[in-house]
Design an enzyme around this catalytic site. Structure first.
Site, short mmCIF file in Angstrom:
data_model
loop_
_atom_site.label_atom_id
_atom_site.label_comp_id
_atom_site.label_asym_id
_atom_site.label_seq_id
_atom_site.Cartn_x
_atom_site.Cartn_y
_atom_site.Cartn_z
N HIS A 11 0.80 -1.21 0.10
CA HIS A 11 -0.02 0.06 0.00
C HIS A 11 0.89 1.21 -0.03
CE1 HIS A 11 0.40 -0.26 4.58
NE2 HIS A 11 0.45 1.26 4.40
N ARG A 15 -2.25 11.62 3.43
CA ARG A 15 -3.21 12.20 4.24
C ARG A 15 -4.28 12.97 3.74
NH1 ARG A 15 1.97 12.02 6.67
NH2 ARG A 15 1.94 10.97 8.73
N ASN A 62 -6.75 12.49 10.26
CA ASN A 62 -6.29 12.97 11.55
C ASN A 62 -7.47 13.72 11.89
OD1 ASN A 62 -3.40 11.82 11.85
ND2 ASN A 62 -3.01 13.41 10.22
N GLU A 127 -1.21 9.69 -11.88
CA GLU A 127 -1.25 9.56 -13.33
C GLU A 127 -1.93 8.22 -13.94
OE1 GLU A 127 2.54 8.98 -16.23
OE2 GLU A 127 2.83 8.54 -14.20
#
Length: 136
Positions: A11, A15, A62, A127
């Site tokens: 992975h 954020r 967060n 992209e």
């Protein structure tokens, strides 16, 4: 490799400020669904995937964050490949996701890649490449 197992990419994490907005974008753009959601006191981790690959995109939210993240000049882009670049570009355009212009990259006349970029709600560049050659 001397019996040592090779590392496997699993992975990449970014954020994001608004979980719902990001989930909607990644579902519409790349058909990514929640594979797992881990909720903690200060943050939430959401792992996104689709049937094309085992690789996941991890969204970190967060909970105390209210200001957009500064991506700085170190972030480059994520990349995905598609089997029909023109059709994918048209689909994303029709979905109102504002893909960038189609680019045929051929330095010195040698085809390297056919692609476009799209930007997620937090400013991350993705992209989108025509599948083929080294872009499987």
């Amino acid at each position: 490799m001397n019996g040592v197992p090779m590392a496997k990419n699993i992975h990449s994490m970014i954020r994001v400020l608004d979980e719902a907005r990001s989930l909607a974008f990644y579902k519409a753009a790349f058909d990514l669904d929640i594979a797992e959601r881990l909720d903690f006191q200060a943050f939430t981790l959401v792992y996104l995937s689709n049937t094309e690959s085992e690789f996941e995109l991890e969204l970190t939210i967060n909970k105390d964050r209210t200001e957009p993240y500064n991506l700085g000049d170190g972030y480059g882009h994520l990349a995905v490949s598609v089997s029909d670049l023109d059709a994918e570009h048209a689909r994303l355009e029709q979905a109102g996701l504002n893909p960038g212009k189609l680019i045929e990259f051929k330095p010195d006349g040698v085809p390297v890649g056919h692609f476009f970029f799209i930007t997620d709600p937090d400013g991350y560049k993705i992209e989108v490449l025509q599948r083929g050659g080294r872009f499987k």
